[in-house]
Design a protein around this motif. Sequence first.
Motif, PDB file in Angstrom:
ATOM      1  N   LYS B 173       0.822  -1.216   0.000  1.00 50.68           N
ATOM      2  CA  LYS B 173       0.000   0.000   0.000  1.00 50.68           C
ATOM      3  C   LYS B 173       0.854   1.264   0.000  1.00 50.68           C
ATOM      4  CE  LYS B 173      -4.429  -1.296   0.445  1.00 50.68           C
ATOM      5  NZ  LYS B 173      -4.208  -2.445  -0.464  1.00 50.68           N
ATOM      6  N   TRP B 174       1.970   1.216   0.761  1.00 51.10           N
ATOM      7  CA  TRP B 174       2.778   2.439   0.837  1.00 51.10           C
ATOM      8  C   TRP B 174       3.319   2.851  -0.515  1.00 51.10           C
ATOM      9  CZ3 TRP B 174       7.636   1.716  -0.890  1.00 51.10           C
ATOM     10  CH2 TRP B 174       8.219   0.464  -0.753  1.00 51.10           C
ATOM     11  N   TYR B 177       0.822   5.084  -1.950  1.00 55.02           N
ATOM     12  CA  TYR B 177       0.898   6.441  -1.402  1.00 55.02           C
ATOM     13  C   TYR B 177       2.096   7.193  -1.975  1.00 55.02           C
ATOM     14  CZ  TYR B 177      -2.791   5.444   1.923  1.00 55.02           C
ATOM     15  OH  TYR B 177      -4.002   5.165   2.483  1.00 55.02           O
ATOM     16  N   LEU B 180       1.377   8.641  -5.143  1.00 57.06           N
ATOM     17  CA  LEU B 180       0.638   9.899  -5.031  1.00 57.06           C
ATOM     18  C   LEU B 180       1.582  11.096  -4.853  1.00 57.06           C
ATOM     19  CD1 LEU B 180      -2.527   9.140  -2.887  1.00 57.06           C
ATOM     20  CD2 LEU B 180      -2.339   9.398  -5.354  1.00 57.06           C
ATOM     21  N   TRP B 181       2.744  10.888  -4.203  1.00 58.14           N
ATOM     22  CA  TRP B 181       3.716  11.997  -4.134  1.00 58.14           C
ATOM     23  C   TRP B 181       4.049  12.460  -5.541  1.00 58.14           C
ATOM     24  CZ3 TRP B 181       8.489   9.735  -1.109  1.00 58.14           C
ATOM     25  CH2 TRP B 181       8.110   9.379   0.186  1.00 58.14           C
ATOM     26  N   LEU B 183       2.294  12.179  -8.174  1.00 56.86           N
ATOM     27  CA  LEU B 183       1.158  12.903  -8.746  1.00 56.86           C
ATOM     28  C   LEU B 183       1.207  14.360  -8.281  1.00 56.86           C
ATOM     29  CD1 LEU B 183      -1.574  12.866 -10.231  1.00 56.86           C
ATOM     30  CD2 LEU B 183      -2.635  12.204  -8.104  1.00 56.86           C
ATOM     31  N   VAL B 184       1.495  14.568  -6.993  1.00 53.15           N
ATOM     32  CA  VAL B 184       1.570  15.937  -6.466  1.00 53.15           C
ATOM     33  C   VAL B 184       2.703  16.709  -7.145  1.00 53.15           C
ATOM     34  CG1 VAL B 184       1.945  17.326  -4.387  1.00 53.15           C
ATOM     35  CG2 VAL B 184       0.566  15.278  -4.247  1.00 53.15           C
ATOM     36  N   THR B 185       3.866  16.059  -7.325  1.00 52.40           N
ATOM     37  CA  THR B 185       4.976  16.798  -7.960  1.00 52.40           C
ATOM     38  C   THR B 185       4.660  17.129  -9.419  1.00 52.40           C
ATOM     39  OG1 THR B 185       6.157  14.793  -8.592  1.00 52.40           O
ATOM     40  CG2 THR B 185       6.784  15.798  -6.507  1.00 52.40           C
ATOM     41  N   LEU B 187       1.649  17.859 -10.520  1.00 44.43           N
ATOM     42  CA  LEU B 187       0.708  18.986 -10.484  1.00 44.43           C
ATOM     43  C   LEU B 187       1.437  20.289 -10.175  1.00 44.43           C
ATOM     44  CD1 LEU B 187      -2.330  17.443  -8.606  1.00 44.43           C
ATOM     45  CD2 LEU B 187      -2.076  17.836 -11.042  1.00 44.43           C
ATOM     46  N   ILE B 188       2.414  20.233  -9.248  1.00 41.70           N
ATOM     47  CA  ILE B 188       3.054  21.489  -8.877  1.00 41.70           C
ATOM     48  C   ILE B 188       4.057  21.944  -9.926  1.00 41.70           C
ATOM     49  CG2 ILE B 188       2.705  21.210  -6.391  1.00 41.70           C
ATOM     50  CD1 ILE B 188       5.408  20.189  -6.075  1.00 41.70           C
ATOM     51  N   LEU B 210      12.822  19.003  -7.120  1.00 43.14           N
ATOM     52  CA  LEU B 210      11.991  18.231  -6.191  1.00 43.14           C
ATOM     53  C   LEU B 210      11.328  17.051  -6.914  1.00 43.14           C
ATOM     54  CD1 LEU B 210      10.778  18.043  -3.345  1.00 43.14           C
ATOM     55  CD2 LEU B 210       8.906  19.473  -4.130  1.00 43.14           C
ATOM     56  N   ILE B 214      11.999  13.018  -6.086  1.00 44.45           N
ATOM     57  CA  ILE B 214      10.926  12.106  -5.680  1.00 44.45           C
ATOM     58  C   ILE B 214      10.747  10.993  -6.707  1.00 44.45           C
ATOM     59  CG2 ILE B 214       8.413  12.002  -5.364  1.00 44.45           C
ATOM     60  CD1 ILE B 214       8.655  14.533  -3.747  1.00 44.45           C
TER      61      ILE B 214
END
Lengths: 190, 248
Positions: B173-174, B177, B180-181, B183-185, B187-188, B210, B214
């Motif tokens: 599972k981790w 997650y 998802l990091w 995915l965030v990078t 988007l930013i 960054l 990641i």
Amino acid sequence: MTTATTLPARHLPGDPSIWVFVLGDMVIFGCYFAAYLFDRGHDHELFLQSQQHLSQGVGAINTLILLTSSLFVALSTQAARAADLRAASGLLTLGGACGAGFVLLKSYEWYSKLSAGLTISSNAFFMHYYMMTSVHFFHVLLGLVILVILRRELQGSAPPRMQLLETGATYWHMVDFLWIIIFALVYLMR
Amino acid sequence: MTQLRRNVKLDQLICWWSIPIFYQFFGLIFGYLTKIMGPPIPGPNLTLEGITAFTLGNARHMQIGIVLLAISLGFASMGTGVIVVQMRRMSGPGPVLAYCYLACGAAAALPGCLFCGLLFAVSVFRPDRDPQIIAVLYEMGFVGFIGCLGCFATQYLVFALAIFLDRRAIFPKWLGYMTLWNLVTELIAAPVWIFRSGPYAWNGLISFYLGVLIFVVWIVCLITWLKKAIKNQPLEEFDPACTGTLLV
């Protein structure tokens, strides 16, 4: 059949894997904060002047709304642990409603700044302001989706999975925590 | 029997090896030969002379890099293939997320690698061109390379979603997650289309460094746990007729 699946009294809340995400997301936001403080150090005057254009009042209300929302979600988790699913579901709805209030107020705040001609390319301060708040906004929207999923879990016929509820609540508290730092750094710090 | 065990997974293992090899090529091409990813990565605020010097000053290496890219680009599909096979084993999500992953992987190689290489190939192809044109190709190359996020973002999203819905725990599972990091990078990094300097520009701390950091952590974990998933796949999942042929 309405008793919740129980977890040991002392345990790490939620699925332990969610903490991988929480810590990683903190690192990502940490880089944002570092970049903001770095740029702020280079042009302190500009940052202070631009900060005057933000509505401290709206920011403070949003902070209160999000804190209240977190409280409702925490109370909802407690109620679910005590197998009071009606209360848990109601409290979660209140938490979600507060989250939706945050979204509305934030949208209004952006709208008023944009109509005043303060855009993402106005200066370095507004670049950081719009970037940080919009990435956080995305987190809030995702959080609202998660709260809806949790509510369905509470209202289902099967006993709710406590770990799922705690995982979602952990995410929501993280979103709240990040906002408090953003509020302090962007709205308040002189 | 040990012979049989190895052979039924041979195709998957070959594809698995293509992933570290592909990223070796990727690092060699974008990090060393073309210098497109630096270090340090050249930014949007270079002068016209700076852009010409970056592009033409490194023309020979650039050409070697792009020829290598043209040859090795398809390697990415082998890695996507084996990930899709493992996603299809999941129980909970149907095949649809694996197909989404496949489609995103197929589309992402174009903006993620080839488009950028193509534009730099054209700029060094005729070095006596107007510097303004070289500058346009340079900017198109970089904003495309860093800014075409959509395919990757959706690919991460469906991969994470599949891991969360999976009841067989093919991947931990981790790892979902962690995806998802990424995915965030992605988007930013979206404001690279707007800013010409600072942390959100295409060479910025947040948009580029960054994201790369990641991604590297994630890809190492993915490669490691993908190998474990292949290793843990029970032999009963393989077609007995097929294993029979291998025994002969």
